[in-house]
Structures are given as structure tokens and as C-alpha cells.
Design an enzyme around this catalytic site. Structure first.
Site, PDB file in Angstrom:
ATOM      1  N   GLY A  70       0.595  -1.126   0.215  1.00 40.51           N
ATOM      2  CA  GLY A  70      -0.196  -0.122   0.040  1.00 40.51           C
ATOM      3  C   GLY A  70       0.930   1.157  -0.044  1.00 40.51           C
ATOM      4  CB  THR A  71       3.838   2.104   1.753  1.00 39.50           C
ATOM      5  OG1 THR A  71       3.340   2.167   3.168  1.00 39.50           O
ATOM      6  CG2 THR A  71       4.689   3.213   2.006  1.00 39.50           C
ATOM      7  CD  GLN A 180      -7.730  -0.857   6.175  1.00 39.51           C
ATOM      8  OE1 GLN A 180      -8.434  -1.952   6.007  1.00 39.51           O
ATOM      9  NE2 GLN A 180      -6.259  -0.827   6.832  1.00 39.51           N
ATOM     10  CB  SER A 200      -2.188  -3.488   0.806  1.00 34.80           C
ATOM     11  OG  SER A 200      -1.682  -4.352   1.795  1.00 34.80           O
ATOM     12  CG  HIS A 202      -0.277  -7.049   4.590  1.00 32.03           C
ATOM     13  ND1 HIS A 202      -0.413  -6.508   6.094  1.00 32.03           N
ATOM     14  CD2 HIS A 202      -0.151  -5.806   3.929  1.00 32.03           C
ATOM     15  CE1 HIS A 202      -0.333  -5.335   6.055  1.00 32.03           C
ATOM     16  NE2 HIS A 202      -0.081  -4.679   4.902  1.00 32.03           N
ATOM     17  CB  THR A 238      13.354  -9.984 -10.205  1.00 32.44           C
ATOM     18  OG1 THR A 238      14.408  -9.608 -10.893  1.00 32.44           O
ATOM     19  CG2 THR A 238      12.885 -11.394 -10.364  1.00 32.44           C
ATOM     20  CB  CYS A 326      -2.053   6.500  25.206  1.00 31.39           C
ATOM     21  SG  CYS A 326      -1.333   5.938  26.512  1.00 31.39           S
TER      22      CYS A 326
END
Lengths: 384, 387
Positions: A70-71, A180, A200, A202, A238, A326
Site C-alpha cells: 500500500g505504501t 482498506q 494491499s 496482506h 524481478t 497515549c
């Protein structure tokens, strides 16, 4: 057995895809560019697999390249602004985007003299289309749109947005982060007036380190990576045939089961929401339920710290994620939460529950019971 | 060409009648990094030597971290025979000249063995002459030479030119045992290193409050202790979960006293474990005035909770000095990983900075201190052994 509810981060590799990965690794390890027969055999597997990925978005294979994920897809899509001539130096983007969009825009701003402007968003996570359109001017070269936001799961109406933009100026490039939504929602790139869209593997139970990019006009494409000229010179390197084959298998399964998975996930989602509402007071669900992907629930719980809740839950092998202030120390505060205007006593208690193929409705009761128990305990320690 | 490593000892040589004991500890430290039992470590008139013919650079680097050694040099060991020394020195200068830009040199011979028939000055002349006779394009420069060839005559003769700093200080274990309160911060690893350097056999104790803190912060402590063990030898880390104590403080004491009371508990638990497992002292990374619990008033109140020596090697150091040491010993990059500060939900917003003992004791009176310590030590301690 883990109850893994962090599927928007990554998913477990599907068993069929895993077996296929190993099978191809054992037999078709040759370089698909090689002239010999083993190379040809690998190339055949490669082409067949690409088609399966393309089918999932109704694209032709020459409009599709394999990327490292995705990146890279997002970087490459946005990079296309560099092929525009003249004074087209402005990118319109929003705080709802993933860091692979926002930080790449920042890079272009710093190093490539590209101007970045943010269009507005509404409190429910939708795009403020009016504001977007009002910010388009003669300098606007590219607009980015997140199909499904990764934190709260809001599904944008891409077709409406892209049509409105192109009506105003059809030379503006539109890049969509499709990560997503890919394999979960019906996507037909022919119906969307967009230029590039990233995917993506994964996130849908495929192998990691792999993804794709839809390219409307490959003839005018500006590659990000140069080398041996693989993938019609659009993306060198490749080809990882075994992973691509496994990805193809994953896409095939995703397409076969898309509707079934969608309805099943919707039911699981509802079960979780109902139980959470019933058992925990002072919680808010972020985003607008109607336009939200059933694969993601994002909620904020008053007077807790999500990171502490995550550690409590992991002791019971329940895995959810945060993204709240946080963890800002090392993850960077999520810009999505900025835009949602969640109040201070809630924002630190924001968690994301995200589903995948292996999520089960019957886990909901156990999970919510544990969340409820730990929320009480944490509140006792934190509330004065 | 090297076949030996020489090591000069530091303060050990001042230890008079206890010298044997210190040297024994040093031997143990060396054996820890020299696994190969076939490599011979021996003493020759006050210096320590190691016969070794391969991976010399790596070994020199490892030895340079051993406490108790001040200088370490790779050297050529030969018989103490004038002719052999002559030949070897010429060969050595040739070797150095080939590898480095050497245009001038100086010979510095020294007889630790005074029975050797040629005196040092005379030997310098003989060897210098021999080099000039046999090697072209080289000159003597006694003031600022490119190369100083040390010829150290003992039972055997050692030729060398490179001198590297050793770990300094005293051999680990020669000065008792100490328990370091190791947090994930920058200071306590440095304190651990400093006391290790003074010969203390150190182990560590670390407090956490999982699940209110992350498992990753414990992993970070393990990583830090692994780095430190390069200097200190294998260490043990006691991980103590004090969540129950925080819970009781939260329920029964004033919020502003939380940190001080918690610190007093940490000291008490450390002391109990120290007495049980025979440590002579506690060691902390406290530096005066750095945070609220490190003011002189706070230290007094914390100190009062235990009657075991608390060593604070960094008490007078500035943060910048501490950071410099942390960088030198490779703990800095790990220390600044930000896991431990996250969700420091037990730190009061306005901690008391000038606590008085009366007030703290009064507040602490609401807790069953003995019982809390006992149950924590029996239920909430895990041990990690460094690599």
C-alpha cells in the site's frame, strides 16, 4: 487460540494461499523474464495471477502493476503529479489519509516544491465535498481521496467525488487509497473516474510485502522505480512470482466469498456494537454507522487509556489496536482523530476492533465481557 | 604478524597484599570473553598476556571493555635474545611501513628483566641502527615519530606499537556485590556501568506495573542489561510487578505522595531481595535535582525506608555528562526508546518536591507495608539472565 481483532493492521495468511505459495516456491522459482522454459512457466503463473487480482477490481491487466504494498502504491500514485506540465504544483489532500499519503505529500513539499493544501472533512469522517471543490484552482494537479479510512472505516462515495472534481477540471489527477476497501467491497474501476488506486495483499489474508496499483493511463505513467524494465517498464524489479501467485489465489477467494464475507462481518459487527452498547456506559462509536465498513469498529471509552486496555486484553489473547494520543510518543498522533473532534476525556480511550475472514460472532460475548471488566478496573485506577 | 596480546593493569598494582585476589577476579573476567580454553592467559612480571594467533583485532576490542585493564596492545612475542630481537624489529618496522605511512620511527626498549645483558639505551641504539641499515626511506625522529616501536623485555620479549585503552577501574567482583535499580532511562544503566567499573559484581532489579505498562518496556530493560553485561559479566535481572502496591497507594494515600511512597516500596523490596540473595548495597541512577523524587528532601525520605547502603554514583553529574557516558557504553540509543514514559498514569500531576518524613510516614500508615512487600516478593518476581 488468539482472538485476533486487528485485521485492519494485517491479517493471517489464508491457508490455501499459504499452500499455494509454498507449491510455487518449490517449482516455479525461475525468473519470469528468463528466456528458458522454466522462466516461461513462471511467467505463465505470474500472468494468470495478475488476472485474478485485476478481476477483483474489474481492471485490464495492462492497467495494473504489482508493488511492494500500500505504501508504495500511494507514493507512486501521488508521484504522478510530477508528470504534469506548467504550474500544476498543488496537491489537495485531507487529514483522513494514511501516513503513506500524508508523509509522502510532505516529502514532495520539502524536496520537490509541491504545494499541499488540506480540504475539510466532516465530524463523521466524510469528506466535505463543497470545501474540496472550492479549493480547486488553476494550480491543482492532483487530489487524494481515501476510499475507506483505516482508523474509523468511513466509506467515501468515490464516484460522486471524482465526478464532481472532473466536471470542474478533467485534467486533475485523482489518486485513491483503496487499501482498506480492496477485496472487501465491490470495486469497479471503470465506474470511478479516477487515475490511480492503491491496494494491499496482506490486509485480505494474502502474503505480506505485496500490493498493486491501478493505473488508468499506463502510456502517460511516470514510474517511481527504475531498473530492468519489468512490468512493461512501469515498475522494475524481478517479480516475486510465488508471492504474486499466492496473492492471486487470495484475490480469487476474496472475490468468490466477497458477498458472503460482507454479510457475515456485518452481523458480527452488529453483535459487537450491541453488546458494547449494552455493557459499557460512556462510550461513543466514531464515524457514521451507515457509511462505515463493517470490517472496522472504532470506539472511544471515557476515562481509560486504550494502551492499558490493550495490555489487559492481550493477557486473555484478545488483540485489538489503539491509535490514540497515549501512543503518540512513538506512533505519532493519528491525524484522523484530530479531524473527528473527539473530546479529551474520550480520545485517549479510543480503540479499533477490526474483523477478518477468521473472526467469529460467538467470540463477541467473551470479548465484550473482558473489555467491560477491564474498563471498570482501569477507570477505578484512573478516575479520581 | 601478531601472536600475542599484552594487557597492563590499572589500580590493581596498588593493592599490595590483596593483589592476588584482584588478579584472580581479573582472570575470571578475561576467561568470560576468551571462551577458547586453548588460548593461554599468563602473567609475566606484572603484565598479563594472551597467546593468540587469529581474530586479534576482535579480541583486542573485547578486552578493551574489561574492567581492571588500562592498556591493551596486540604484540609480537619472541625469545629474549638480542639477535632474534634485531631481526624481528626490522621485520616489524617493515610490516608497519607497508601498511601505514611511516617515514620516521623511534625504538623504545625497556627491560623489566634486569638480567637481560644489554641495557635499554644501548638496545635502542642497536635496534635503531639495524632498522636504518635494512630499510630504505626511513629516518629516526625521537620527538615526534610516525611509529614508536616498544620492545618490552621480560621472560619473553614483546614488540608492539599500538596502545588501546582498556576498561579501567577494578575487575568485576573484586569489590562486593550490588543490586542496581534499573529503569529504562538513561541514568541507571550508566550507574550500573560505573559501579561495575569500581569492581562491584552487579545484578539488576526493575519495577513495572504491567498491564499498565507495556511488555515492550521490559524487553527494553532486557536489551539494556544485555548491553551492560558486556562490561559487567553475565547479570541477573529481577522483574518485579508492583501494580498491587500502586493500587493500594491509589486507594489509601494522597495522590501527591504516590511517587515518593512507591520509591520507598521499591527500596524496601530491593533491600529484602538484596539481603536474601547476599548483595551488599543498592545502586541507583539518581542525580540530585533531576526530577521531583531526586531532590535532597526526597532522597532523605526515600533513604529512610531502608538500612542498606544506597550508592548513587551519578548524584553530582550533569545530565549532559551522563548522556556522554551512555553514548560511550552504547546504552543511549536503547534508553531513549520511548516505551516507559507512555501511560505513566501513576505519576501525580503535582508531585510533592519537599516531602517531610512525618507526613509520608503518616500517609504510609494507611498501608500494610510488610504484607505488601511479602506478597509482592513471593508472587510478582520474574528473573531474566542476560546473554
Amino acid at each position: 487460540m488468539a482472538i485476533y481483532l486487528d485485521n485492519a493492521a494485517t491479517t493471517a495468511l489464508d491457508k490455501e494461499s499459504k499452500d499455494y505459495l509454498i507449491e510455487i516456491y518449490n517449482e516455479y522459482y525461475a525468473n519470469p523474464s528468463a528466456l528458458h522454459k522454466m522462466g516461461l512457466d513462471a511467467e505463465k503463473i505470474y500472468k494468470k495471477s495478475i488476472l485474478k487480482a485485476c478481476n477483483l477490481i474489474k481492471a485490464k491487466s495492462h492497467n495494473f502493476i504489482i508493488t511492494s504494498g500500500g505504501t508504495e502504491g500511494n507514493n507512486t500514485g501521488i508521484w504522478q503529479i510530477k508528470k504534469l506540465k506548467g504550474n500544476k504544483k498543488k496537491i489537495l489532500t485531507s487529514k483522513l489519509e494514511h501516513p503513506s499519503v500524508l508523509n509522502y505529500c510532505n516529502f514532495l513539499k520539502d524536496k520537490e516544491k509541491i504545494y499541499i493544501e488540506y480540504y475539510g472533512t466532516n465530524d463523521d469522517g466524510s469528506i466535505d465535498l463543497e470545501d474540496l471543490l472550492s479549493k480547486i484552482d488553476k494550480y491543482t494537479g492532483l487530489v487524494t481521496i481515501p476510499y475507506v479510512n483505516s482508523e474509523i472505516g468511513f466509506v467515501q462515495d468515490i464516484r460522486k467525488i471524482s465526478e464532481s472534481i472532473k466536471r470542474l477540471n478533467d485534467s486533475i489527477l485523482i489518486h485513491v487509497d483503496g487499501v482498506q476497501g480492496f477485496g472487501k467491497l465491490n470495486i469497479d474501476v471503470n465506474e470511478l473516474d479516477i487515475d490511480t488506486m492503491s491496494f494491499s495483499s496482506h490486509k485480505i489474508h494474502g502474503p505480506k510485502g505485496l500490493g498493486g496499483l491501478y493505473i488508468k493511463e499506463p502510456g502517460k505513467f511516470l514510474p517511481l522505480i527504475y531498473g530492468g524494465g519489468q512490468q512493461n517498464n512501469l515498475r522494475s524489479g524481478t517479480e516475486d512470482v510465488p508471492s504474486i501467485a499466492s496473492f492471486g489465489k487470495t484475490c480469487e477467494l476474496a472475490q468468490r466469498d466477497m458477498e458472503k464475507n460482507y454479510l457475515r462481518t456485518k452481523k458480527i459487527n452488529k453483535r459487537y456494537r450491541d453488546l458494547l452498547k449494552e455493557n459499557i456506559h460512556d462510550i461513543i462509536f466514531n464515524g457514521n454507522e451507515r457509511n462505515t465498513s463493517p470490517y472496522i469498529i472504532n470506539l472511544s471509552i471515557k476515562d481509560i487509556k486504550s494502551e492499558v486496555l490493550i495490555h489487559f486484553l492481550e493477557m486473555d489473547h484478545i488483540y485489538v489496536s489503539s491509535g490514540s494520543a497515549c501512543s503518540s510518543n512513538y506512533k505519532g498522533i493519528s491525524t484522523t482523530y484530530d479531524t473527528l473532534k473527539i473530546s479529551n476525556d474520550y480520545v485517549e480511550g479510543t480503540i479499533r476492533i477490526s474483523f477478518g475472514r477468521y473472526s467469529k460472532e460467538e467470540d463477541a460475548e467473551f470479548v465484550v465481557e473482558k473489555i467491560s471488566k477491564y474498563v471498570k478496573e482501569i477507570r477505578k485506577m484512573i478516575r479520581s | 604478524m601478531y601472536n600475542n596480546i599484552s594487557m597492563s593493569l590499572g589500580e590493581i598494582v596498588l593493592k599490595g597484599r590483596n593483589r592476588g585476589y584482584f588478579e584472580n577476579k581479573l582472570n575470571q573476567s578475561l576467561r568470560r570473553i576468551i571462551d577458547d580454553k586453548n588460548l593461554k592467559i599468563y602473567r609475566d612480571r606484572g603484565k598479563v598476556f594472551l597467546d593468540i594467533d587469529k581474530d586479534i583485532d576482535k579480541m583486542v576490542k573485547n578486552i578493551s571493555k574489561v574492567f581492571g585493564i588500562v592498556v591493551v596492545s596486540p604484540c609480537v612475542k619472541i625469545e629474549s635474545d638480542v639477535d632474534e630481537i634485531k631481526n624481528k624489529v626490522v621485520e616489524y618496522v617493515n610490516f608497519k611501513k607497508k601498511n601505514e605511512n611511516v617515514q620516521t620511527f623511534k625504538i623504545q626498549a625497556k627491560r623489566a628483566d634486569k638480567t637481560f645483558p644489554v641495557k635499554s639505551m644501548e638496545l635502542n641504539n642497536i635496534l635503531g641502527g639495524e632498522v636504518l641499515k635494512n630499510i630504505e626511506n626511513i629516518k629516526v625522529d625521537v620527538h615526534n615519530p610516525d611509529l614508536i616501536v616498544y620492545v618490552d623485555i621480560r621472560s619473553k620479549t614483546y614488540i608492539y606499537s599500538e596502545k588501546y585503552s582498556g576498561g579501567g577501574g577494578l575487575p568485576v567482583g573484586s569489590n562486593g556485590k550490588g543490586l542496581v535499580l534499573l529503569s529504562g532511562g538513561i541514568d541507571s544503566p550508566v550507574a550500573c556501568y560505573q559501579m561495575g567499573k569500581r569492581g562491584v559484581k552487579v545484578d539488576c532489579i526493575s519495577f513495572h506495573s504491567y498491564p499498565y505498562t507495556s511488555i515492550r518496556s521490559n524487553e527494553k530493560i532486557k536489551e539494556l542489561s544485555d548491553i551492560l553485561s558486556v562490561y559487567t559479566g553475565q547479570m541477573k535481572v529481577y522483574f518485579v510487578n508492583i501494580l498491587e502496591i500502586y493500587r493500594k497507594i491509589k486507594e489509601n494515600c494522597q495522590e501527591k505522595n504516590t511517587t515518593i511512597i512507591a520509591r520507598r516500596f521499591m527500596m524496601r523490596i530491593s533491600k529484602e531481595i538484596a539481603e536474601r540473595d547476599e548483595y551488599d548495597c543498592l545502586i541507583t541512577g539518581e542525580s540530585l535535582g533531576q526530577v521531583a523524587s531526586q531532590t535532597i528532601k526526597s532522597l532523605k525520605v526515600i533513604q529512610n525506608s531502608v538500612d542498606i547502603p544506597i550508592l548513587r554514583p551519578l548524584i553530582g553529574n550533569d545530565k549532559t555528562d551522563i548522556i556522554e557516558i551512555a553514548r560511550d557504553i552504547d546504552t543511549y540509543e536503547t534508553s531513549i526508546k520511548p516505551f516507559d514514559d507512555c501511560c505513566s498514569i501513576f505519576s501525580p500531576e503535582n508531585p510533592v518536591t519537599r516531602p517531610t518524613l512525618d507526613k509520608i510516614l503518616e500517609d504510609e500508615g494507611n498501608l500494610d507495608v510488610e504484607e505488601l512487600i511479602k506478597s509482592t516478593i513471593s508472587n510478582s518476581v520474574e528473573i531474566y539472565n542476560t546473554k
